[in-house]
Scaffold this motif. Sequence first.
Motif, PDB file in Angstrom:
ATOM      1  N   TYR A 298       0.836  -1.206   0.000  1.00 57.75           N
ATOM      2  CA  TYR A 298       0.000   0.000   0.000  1.00 57.75           C
ATOM      3  C   TYR A 298       0.873   1.259   0.000  1.00 57.75           C
ATOM      4  CZ  TYR A 298      -2.818   3.688   2.235  1.00 57.75           C
ATOM      5  OH  TYR A 298      -3.427   4.882   2.567  1.00 57.75           O
ATOM      6  N   MET A 299       1.887   1.273   0.830  1.00 60.40           N
ATOM      7  CA  MET A 299       2.744   2.456   0.918  1.00 60.40           C
ATOM      8  C   MET A 299       3.513   2.696  -0.379  1.00 60.40           C
ATOM      9  SD  MET A 299       4.320   2.253   4.769  1.00 60.40           S
ATOM     10  CE  MET A 299       3.317   2.695   6.194  1.00 60.40           C
ATOM     11  N   GLN A 300       3.943   1.617  -1.046  1.00 67.43           N
ATOM     12  CA  GLN A 300       4.750   1.793  -2.249  1.00 67.43           C
ATOM     13  C   GLN A 300       3.908   1.968  -3.512  1.00 67.43           C
ATOM     14  OE1 GLN A 300       8.713  -0.449  -2.262  1.00 67.43           O
ATOM     15  NE2 GLN A 300       7.516  -1.691  -0.846  1.00 67.43           N
ATOM     16  N   GLN A 301       2.810   1.208  -3.640  1.00 65.84           N
ATOM     17  CA  GLN A 301       2.029   1.259  -4.865  1.00 65.84           C
ATOM     18  C   GLN A 301       0.987   2.375  -4.865  1.00 65.84           C
ATOM     19  OE1 GLN A 301       0.320  -2.509  -5.940  1.00 65.84           O
ATOM     20  NE2 GLN A 301       2.302  -3.426  -6.450  1.00 65.84           N
ATOM     21  N   VAL A 302       0.419   2.685  -3.700  1.00 62.38           N
ATOM     22  CA  VAL A 302      -0.632   3.702  -3.627  1.00 62.38           C
ATOM     23  C   VAL A 302      -0.074   5.055  -3.201  1.00 62.38           C
ATOM     24  CG1 VAL A 302      -2.820   4.344  -2.549  1.00 62.38           C
ATOM     25  CG2 VAL A 302      -2.385   1.958  -3.139  1.00 62.38           C
ATOM     26  N   LEU A 303       0.702   5.073  -2.109  1.00 62.14           N
ATOM     27  CA  LEU A 303       1.242   6.342  -1.606  1.00 62.14           C
ATOM     28  C   LEU A 303       2.567   6.713  -2.266  1.00 62.14           C
ATOM     29  CD1 LEU A 303       0.483   5.941   2.225  1.00 62.14           C
ATOM     30  CD2 LEU A 303      -0.946   6.911   0.416  1.00 62.14           C
ATOM     31  N   HIS A 304       3.130   5.783  -3.059  1.00 58.36           N
ATOM     32  CA  HIS A 304       4.359   6.015  -3.821  1.00 58.36           C
ATOM     33  C   HIS A 304       5.557   6.355  -2.931  1.00 58.36           C
ATOM     34  CE1 HIS A 304       1.903   5.783  -7.399  1.00 58.36           C
ATOM     35  NE2 HIS A 304       1.131   6.773  -6.957  1.00 58.36           N
ATOM     36  N   TYR A 305       5.623   5.704  -1.765  1.00 56.71           N
ATOM     37  CA  TYR A 305       6.822   5.807  -0.936  1.00 56.71           C
ATOM     38  C   TYR A 305       7.920   4.960  -1.570  1.00 56.71           C
ATOM     39  CZ  TYR A 305       3.951   7.602   2.981  1.00 56.71           C
ATOM     40  OH  TYR A 305       3.130   8.338   3.791  1.00 56.71           O
ATOM     41  N   ASP A 306       9.158   5.433  -1.469  1.00 61.16           N
ATOM     42  CA  ASP A 306      10.242   4.549  -1.878  1.00 61.16           C
ATOM     43  C   ASP A 306      10.519   3.549  -0.758  1.00 61.16           C
ATOM     44  OD1 ASP A 306      11.753   5.875   0.086  1.00 61.16           O
ATOM     45  OD2 ASP A 306      12.730   7.186  -1.372  1.00 61.16           O
ATOM     46  N   ALA A 307      11.416   2.588  -1.020  1.00 57.79           N
ATOM     47  CA  ALA A 307      11.649   1.520  -0.043  1.00 57.79           C
ATOM     48  C   ALA A 307      12.136   2.074   1.291  1.00 57.79           C
ATOM     49  CB  ALA A 307      12.668   0.523  -0.603  1.00 57.79           C
ATOM     50  N   MET A 308      13.026   3.080   1.242  1.00 56.67           N
ATOM     51  CA  MET A 308      13.546   3.658   2.473  1.00 56.67           C
ATOM     52  C   MET A 308      12.448   4.314   3.297  1.00 56.67           C
ATOM     53  SD  MET A 308      16.242   4.303   4.367  1.00 56.67           S
ATOM     54  CE  MET A 308      17.761   4.349   3.401  1.00 56.67           C
ATOM     55  N   LYS A 309      11.633   5.125   2.660  1.00 59.01           N
ATOM     56  CA  LYS A 309      10.570   5.833   3.381  1.00 59.01           C
ATOM     57  C   LYS A 309       9.542   4.849   3.937  1.00 59.01           C
ATOM     58  CE  LYS A 309       7.285   9.663   2.980  1.00 59.01           C
ATOM     59  NZ  LYS A 309       6.720  10.700   2.068  1.00 59.01           N
ATOM     60  N   SER A 356      -7.808   0.837   8.421  1.00 61.71           N
ATOM     61  CA  SER A 356      -8.620   0.563   7.229  1.00 61.71           C
ATOM     62  C   SER A 356      -9.312   1.810   6.696  1.00 61.71           C
ATOM     63  CB  SER A 356      -9.669  -0.513   7.543  1.00 61.71           C
ATOM     64  OG  SER A 356     -10.691   0.012   8.380  1.00 61.71           O
ATOM     65  N   LEU A 357      -9.381   2.883   7.493  1.00 60.36           N
ATOM     66  CA  LEU A 357     -10.039   4.123   7.082  1.00 60.36           C
ATOM     67  C   LEU A 357      -9.117   5.039   6.296  1.00 60.36           C
ATOM     68  CD1 LEU A 357     -11.909   4.919  10.431  1.00 60.36           C
ATOM     69  CD2 LEU A 357     -12.800   3.722   8.428  1.00 60.36           C
ATOM     70  N   ALA A 358      -7.834   4.681   6.175  1.00 54.66           N
ATOM     71  CA  ALA A 358      -6.871   5.529   5.471  1.00 54.66           C
ATOM     72  C   ALA A 358      -7.254   5.651   3.999  1.00 54.66           C
ATOM     73  CB  ALA A 358      -5.470   4.958   5.614  1.00 54.66           C
ATOM     74  N   PRO A 359      -7.248   6.878   3.435  1.00 51.98           N
ATOM     75  CA  PRO A 359      -7.624   7.066   2.020  1.00 51.98           C
ATOM     76  C   PRO A 359      -6.461   6.820   1.079  1.00 51.98           C
ATOM     77  CG  PRO A 359      -7.182   9.195   3.039  1.00 51.98           C
ATOM     78  CD  PRO A 359      -7.015   8.158   4.129  1.00 51.98           C
ATOM     79  N   SER A 360      -6.691   6.950  -0.206  1.00 51.14           N
ATOM     80  CA  SER A 360      -5.658   6.707  -1.213  1.00 51.14           C
ATOM     81  C   SER A 360      -4.607   7.808  -1.246  1.00 51.14           C
ATOM     82  CB  SER A 360      -6.299   6.568  -2.599  1.00 51.14           C
ATOM     83  OG  SER A 360      -7.013   7.747  -2.935  1.00 51.14           O
ATOM     84  N   ASN A 361      -4.902   8.966  -0.657  1.00 50.46           N
ATOM     85  CA  ASN A 361      -3.933  10.061  -0.577  1.00 50.46           C
ATOM     86  C   ASN A 361      -3.558  10.333   0.879  1.00 50.46           C
ATOM     87  OD1 ASN A 361      -6.403  11.063   0.198  1.00 50.46           O
ATOM     88  ND2 ASN A 361      -6.169  13.032  -0.854  1.00 50.46           N
ATOM     89  N   ALA A 362      -3.421   9.276   1.652  1.00 46.03           N
ATOM     90  CA  ALA A 362      -3.239   9.396   3.095  1.00 46.03           C
ATOM     91  C   ALA A 362      -1.986  10.178   3.456  1.00 46.03           C
ATOM     92  CB  ALA A 362      -3.180   8.008   3.728  1.00 46.03           C
ATOM     93  N   SER A 363      -2.109  10.954   4.517  1.00 49.72           N
ATOM     94  CA  SER A 363      -0.960  11.603   5.141  1.00 49.72           C
ATOM     95  C   SER A 363      -0.486  10.712   6.278  1.00 49.72           C
ATOM     96  CB  SER A 363      -1.365  12.975   5.682  1.00 49.72           C
ATOM     97  OG  SER A 363      -0.467  13.429   6.668  1.00 49.72           O
ATOM     98  N   GLY A 436     -15.686   1.421 -12.229  1.00 48.96           N
ATOM     99  CA  GLY A 436     -15.148   2.679 -12.720  1.00 48.96           C
ATOM    100  C   GLY A 436     -14.360   3.472 -11.694  1.00 48.96           C
ATOM    101  N   ILE A 437     -14.076   2.882 -10.543  1.00 52.09           N
ATOM    102  CA  ILE A 437     -13.279   3.559  -9.520  1.00 52.09           C
ATOM    103  C   ILE A 437     -11.827   3.635  -9.987  1.00 52.09           C
ATOM    104  CG2 ILE A 437     -12.553   3.512  -7.099  1.00 52.09           C
ATOM    105  CD1 ILE A 437     -15.531   3.953  -7.477  1.00 52.09           C
ATOM    106  N   SER A 438     -11.152   4.733  -9.669  1.00 50.29           N
ATOM    107  CA  SER A 438      -9.762   4.891 -10.079  1.00 50.29           C
ATOM    108  C   SER A 438      -8.886   3.827  -9.428  1.00 50.29           C
ATOM    109  CB  SER A 438      -9.249   6.281  -9.678  1.00 50.29           C
ATOM    110  OG  SER A 438      -9.177   6.406  -8.273  1.00 50.29           O
ATOM    111  N   GLU A 439      -7.746   3.527 -10.085  1.00 50.54           N
ATOM    112  CA  GLU A 439      -6.878   2.456  -9.595  1.00 50.54           C
ATOM    113  C   GLU A 439      -6.372   2.695  -8.174  1.00 50.54           C
ATOM    114  OE1 GLU A 439      -2.838  -0.044 -10.846  1.00 50.54           O
ATOM    115  OE2 GLU A 439      -3.716   1.438 -12.204  1.00 50.54           O
ATOM    116  N   PRO A 440      -5.879   3.911  -7.841  1.00 48.91           N
ATOM    117  CA  PRO A 440      -5.424   4.124  -6.456  1.00 48.91           C
ATOM    118  C   PRO A 440      -6.522   3.883  -5.421  1.00 48.91           C
ATOM    119  CG  PRO A 440      -4.621   5.876  -7.874  1.00 48.91           C
ATOM    120  CD  PRO A 440      -5.608   5.093  -8.680  1.00 48.91           C
ATOM    121  N   GLN A 441      -7.741   4.346  -5.729  1.00 53.77           N
ATOM    122  CA  GLN A 441      -8.849   4.145  -4.786  1.00 53.77           C
ATOM    123  C   GLN A 441      -9.273   2.686  -4.732  1.00 53.77           C
ATOM    124  OE1 GLN A 441     -11.642   7.091  -6.386  1.00 53.77           O
ATOM    125  NE2 GLN A 441     -11.230   8.414  -4.624  1.00 53.77           N
ATOM    126  N   ALA A 442      -9.211   2.009  -5.869  1.00 56.81           N
ATOM    127  CA  ALA A 442      -9.577   0.588  -5.887  1.00 56.81           C
ATOM    128  C   ALA A 442      -8.566  -0.237  -5.091  1.00 56.81           C
ATOM    129  CB  ALA A 442      -9.656   0.090  -7.324  1.00 56.81           C
TER     130      ALA A 442
END
Length: 491
Positions: A298-309, A356-363, A436-442
């Motif tokens: 989730y962190m790497q594919q959705v939030l786009h964190y690198d491995a270190m982060k 589980s409530l974290a959104p696709s653009n989670a902080s 039809g939901i966007s990939e990050p949200q799906a």
Amino acid sequence: MKSMASMSTNARPIAYRWWALIALALAQFLVVLDASIVNIALPSMGAELHLDTNTLSWVITAYVLPFGGLLLLGGRLSDRFGHRRLFIAGVAGFAAASAAAGLANTGAWLLSARAVQGASAALLAPAALALVTKLFADPRDRAKALGIWGAVAGVGSAAGVLLGGVLTSSFGWPSVFYVNVPVALLVIVASLLLIAKDKPGANESLDMPGAAAVTAGIVALVAALSEVERFGWTSPLTLVLAGAAVVLLAGFVLIERRVTNPLMPLSIFRNKSVLGGNLAMFLIGGATTALFFALSVYMQQVLHYDAMKAGLTQLPLAGALVLIAGAEPALIKKLGTRLSLAFSLILFAAGLIWLSLAPSNASFALHLLGPSIVIGIGVGGAFVSGTELAVHGVADSEAGLASGLVNTSQQIGGAIGLAVLATLSSTRTRSLLDKGISEPQALTGGFAWVFLGAAAFAVIGAIVVLAVVRNSGSRNGIDQSITRKEKGVRS
């Protein structure tokens, strides 16, 4: 006057037992760590070795399956041939397989090395826990030692994601395997110096038919659950694998009832602490394995964190886990192991529901930090109290069996939990994409189902512990038996 050699031999397991515990716990840390450290490295492995998503999941499963499937045999072998001997052999095999995995240049090579890692872990893990229970015979010291042991198991799961990120970013994915080698060598040297040889058990025949049946049955079950994602619940392959699993596991039970020296005497489950503790550890294993797999992806594919982060964001979870693990023995003393475990599991579930409530653009600070801390507290308490519950009241002659059993419960729970929850996640993601939901949200919706499913595992675990492990004149029945032991010693 006793000779100096005699004094040294007798003193070694007593005076240096806490140092020995560090060596044993370090080996256990490696075993648990290796089930999770590769999570962050999976995308890099896939890119370099050309592995698809389904094959990548087998990088985890190829380790967990032989580990869980052979643990009972490993426990029996250690009871039969000596716990220290099997422990050292397992650590040596683990180091060699880790080096081979780091050198892998094909998927088949990597999966084979992972399988040998798992088989070696099945030798060392039950032998290590059996040595801990033998070194710490006093109930109070044993409670402290098992508290440390349970904490190490929890920390290993959390630290795997952190270390995996740091190592992968800095040195590449093979480093997550190479790091095991020097640590394993250190453990071997420390064990030879700090742990006295123990006598082999009675010269009894080993239950090889039982070992073959339970291992094959577990492999067939996990394979069936893994194939559901690709072929569905009603596909011929899934049904054949599931049917084979049922037949093999039922055959295992029949074998254990009839053989003279069963691999797993079913009578051990008359001890309600052992039964309740193992059921809880099965569910804890399922929840934690799925959690760390899904969270890293989730962190790497959705939030786009690198491995270190992605790795560094696990620090709060790991820190909370370490702190509560240190405080858990005091909580167990106050509440009892039964209530402490149930409370930890409910807290674990609450953190998972929050996550589980974290959104696709989670902080991270707003959506992930709070749940991570709550999860760390719950996992730390659950591992410590669950381990203590699962080995309580077992005779020294079956210490290896009980140790193998609790590790089996955790690892098989992890394999089954990951297979089931990953399938639910994929199903949910495909359903959302079809709408039809966007990939990050799906993807986020799919991961949310993993976290909710893991929370359900934790809640069921709490209910099982409260239902199976009964009070017996004290907070949890266990404290009373310890008190009786202490009175017997004083008298």
